[in-house]
Design a protein around this motif. Structure first.
Motif, PDB file in Angstrom:
ATOM      1  N   ASP A 134       0.889  -1.162   0.000  1.00 37.13           N
ATOM      2  CA  ASP A 134       0.000   0.000   0.000  1.00 37.13           C
ATOM      3  C   ASP A 134       0.927   1.213   0.000  1.00 37.13           C
ATOM      4  OD1 ASP A 134      -2.151   1.648   0.099  1.00 37.13           O
ATOM      5  OD2 ASP A 134      -2.715   1.207   2.170  1.00 37.13           O
ATOM      6  N   ILE A 135       1.124   1.813  -1.164  1.00 38.47           N
ATOM      7  CA  ILE A 135       2.272   2.693  -1.393  1.00 38.47           C
ATOM      8  C   ILE A 135       1.919   4.170  -1.301  1.00 38.47           C
ATOM      9  CG2 ILE A 135       4.101   3.309  -3.019  1.00 38.47           C
ATOM     10  CD1 ILE A 135       3.789   0.572  -4.289  1.00 38.47           C
ATOM     11  N   SER A 136       2.783   4.907  -0.597  1.00 36.85           N
ATOM     12  CA  SER A 136       2.837   6.366  -0.697  1.00 36.85           C
ATOM     13  C   SER A 136       4.040   6.701  -1.569  1.00 36.85           C
ATOM     14  CB  SER A 136       2.988   7.002   0.693  1.00 36.85           C
ATOM     15  OG  SER A 136       3.372   8.362   0.570  1.00 36.85           O
ATOM     16  N   VAL A 137       3.779   7.157  -2.789  1.00 39.27           N
ATOM     17  CA  VAL A 137       4.876   7.435  -3.713  1.00 39.27           C
ATOM     18  C   VAL A 137       5.790   8.514  -3.156  1.00 39.27           C
ATOM     19  CG1 VAL A 137       5.453   8.256  -6.028  1.00 39.27           C
ATOM     20  CG2 VAL A 137       3.507   6.709  -5.706  1.00 39.27           C
ATOM     21  N   LEU A 138       5.201   9.560  -2.591  1.00 38.22           N
ATOM     22  CA  LEU A 138       6.011  10.635  -1.995  1.00 38.22           C
ATOM     23  C   LEU A 138       6.871  10.085  -0.868  1.00 38.22           C
ATOM     24  CD1 LEU A 138       6.778  13.602  -1.578  1.00 38.22           C
ATOM     25  CD2 LEU A 138       4.766  13.833  -0.093  1.00 38.22           C
ATOM     26  N   GLY A 139       6.247   9.321   0.022  1.00 41.58           N
ATOM     27  CA  GLY A 139       7.007   8.762   1.135  1.00 41.58           C
ATOM     28  C   GLY A 139       8.130   7.866   0.672  1.00 41.58           C
ATOM     29  N   LEU A 140       7.865   7.035  -0.346  1.00 37.55           N
ATOM     30  CA  LEU A 140       8.884   6.119  -0.861  1.00 37.55           C
ATOM     31  C   LEU A 140      10.054   6.875  -1.470  1.00 37.55           C
ATOM     32  CD1 LEU A 140       9.863   3.276  -1.581  1.00 37.55           C
ATOM     33  CD2 LEU A 140       8.495   3.432  -3.675  1.00 37.55           C
ATOM     34  N   LEU A 141       9.768   7.859  -2.327  1.00 40.20           N
ATOM     35  CA  LEU A 141      10.843   8.589  -3.013  1.00 40.20           C
ATOM     36  C   LEU A 141      11.694   9.386  -2.029  1.00 40.20           C
ATOM     37  CD1 LEU A 141       8.976   9.864  -6.221  1.00 40.20           C
ATOM     38  CD2 LEU A 141      10.534   7.913  -5.998  1.00 40.20           C
ATOM     39  N   VAL A 142      11.048  10.059  -1.090  1.00 42.20           N
ATOM     40  CA  VAL A 142      11.811  10.863  -0.114  1.00 42.20           C
ATOM     41  C   VAL A 142      12.618   9.954   0.807  1.00 42.20           C
ATOM     42  CG1 VAL A 142      11.648  12.549   1.755  1.00 42.20           C
ATOM     43  CG2 VAL A 142      10.145  12.742  -0.226  1.00 42.20           C
ATOM     44  N   THR A 143      12.046   8.806   1.168  1.00 40.51           N
ATOM     45  CA  THR A 143      12.774   7.861   2.020  1.00 40.51           C
ATOM     46  C   THR A 143      14.022   7.343   1.320  1.00 40.51           C
ATOM     47  OG1 THR A 143      10.754   7.163   3.160  1.00 40.51           O
ATOM     48  CG2 THR A 143      12.633   5.657   3.218  1.00 40.51           C
ATOM     49  N   ILE A 144      13.894   6.967   0.055  1.00 42.02           N
ATOM     50  CA  ILE A 144      15.055   6.479  -0.694  1.00 42.02           C
ATOM     51  C   ILE A 144      16.110   7.565  -0.814  1.00 42.02           C
ATOM     52  CG2 ILE A 144      15.841   5.719  -2.973  1.00 42.02           C
ATOM     53  CD1 ILE A 144      13.202   4.235  -3.279  1.00 42.02           C
ATOM     54  N   LEU A 145      15.678   8.791  -1.119  1.00 39.54           N
ATOM     55  CA  LEU A 145      16.630   9.889  -1.291  1.00 39.54           C
ATOM     56  C   LEU A 145      17.364  10.200   0.009  1.00 39.54           C
ATOM     57  CD1 LEU A 145      17.863  12.164  -2.967  1.00 39.54           C
ATOM     58  CD2 LEU A 145      15.890  13.582  -2.358  1.00 39.54           C
ATOM     59  N   LEU A 146      16.626  10.368   1.102  1.00 41.59           N
ATOM     60  CA  LEU A 146      17.264  10.728   2.366  1.00 41.59           C
ATOM     61  C   LEU A 146      18.047   9.551   2.953  1.00 41.59           C
ATOM     62  CD1 LEU A 146      14.570  12.952   4.130  1.00 41.59           C
ATOM     63  CD2 LEU A 146      16.725  13.671   3.093  1.00 41.59           C
ATOM     64  N   GLY A 147      17.542   8.328   2.769  1.00 38.14           N
ATOM     65  CA  GLY A 147      18.305   7.169   3.227  1.00 38.14           C
ATOM     66  C   GLY A 147      19.625   7.048   2.499  1.00 38.14           C
TER      67      GLY A 147
END
Length: 251
Positions: A140-153
């Motif tokens: 159950d995806i939040s695209v914004l959450g996923l992209l920002v998480t990958i970038l900041l991680g």
């Protein structure tokens, strides 16, 4: 005949420097068997073994739990362990010293390495996500959450990986990077949620590993943005970047 050729020596624009360096870094990573092992093979093995093992011993964790955690682990392994080891040996072999003689600055080098990592991580998401889907994963995806998480991680662990690689010898970087990877994988709330660690879970969420794992699970399990975890990753990015810029040695 009078020549109209007029040489114009000078450095390329910063953006072009970063993109060129990033392209080279990404190609080198994809050609390195050891880095592909860390980036793809080990996370896939952990995903499959974790899900099948939990089924056999009747644990409450299934592919819904393991898939986001393994994706977080893949980001950590690529942006910290693989990057630190590769950069450490680049320093040993004199490659970083030669880059230091070029117009490429420390900040540009860090930016290029982060862009290369993001390109490799896109491949990781496709491969690991494909395996998880084949095992019945229904995110159950939040695209914004996923992209920002990958970038900041990525930026958080990359800055810490470069901090380690730029401060100690290559052999020490190899040992420390692998040790930290194993410790965080086992006890850093990456693969399993922080709740699995009892009262210690409140502590590990302040680590970059725990913040990354919790933010990834929120983005892929709850279609939510884990702002607290992202703030922790942003703080580690700032700390690691400043420390790297001040201490990184080209040789």
């Amino acid at each position: 005949m009078t020549s109209t050729f007029a040489p114009a020596p000078g450095a390329a624009p910063v953006v072009r420097q970063i993109l060129t360096q990033a392209s080279m870094e990404a190609r080198l990573m994809l050609r390195n068997g050891e880095q592909l092992l860390l980036a793809v093979v080990i996370p896939v093995i952990i995903l499959v073994a974790g899900v099948r093992g939990s089924e056999r011993i009747n644990l409450d964790y299934d592919v819904q739990t393991f898939a986001p955690g393994v994706l977080a682990l893949a980001i950590m392994s690529t942006s910290f362990t693989a990057l630190a080891i590769a950069t450490g040996f680049e320093r040993r072999y004199g490659l970083i010293k030669r880059l230091g003689a070029s117009p490429l600055s420390r900040t540009s080098l860090l930016s290029a390495k982060v862009l290369a990592l993001l390109a490799v991580e896109a491949l990781q998401v496709v491969v690991i996500g494909g395996v998880a889907f084949a095992m019945g994963w229904e995110p159950d995806i939040s695209v914004l959450g996923l992209l920002v998480t990958i970038l900041l991680g990525t930026t958080a662990f990359a800055s810490l990986g470069l901090l380690l690689a730029g401060a100690v010898r290559a052999e020490a970087t190899l040992a420390v990077a692998n040790l930290v990877y194993l410790l965080l994988m086992a006890g850093g709330a990456v693969v399993l949620p922080a709740s699995a660690y009892g009262s210690f879970g409140d502590v590990v969420t302040w680590l970059p590993s725990g913040a990354l794992g919790e933010a990834m699970r929120a983005a892929l399990d709850d279609a939510a943005v884990a702002w607290r975890g992202l703030a922790v990753l942003a703080a580690w990015t700032v700390i690691g970047s400043i420390a790297t810029a001040k201490t990184f040695r080209w040789e």
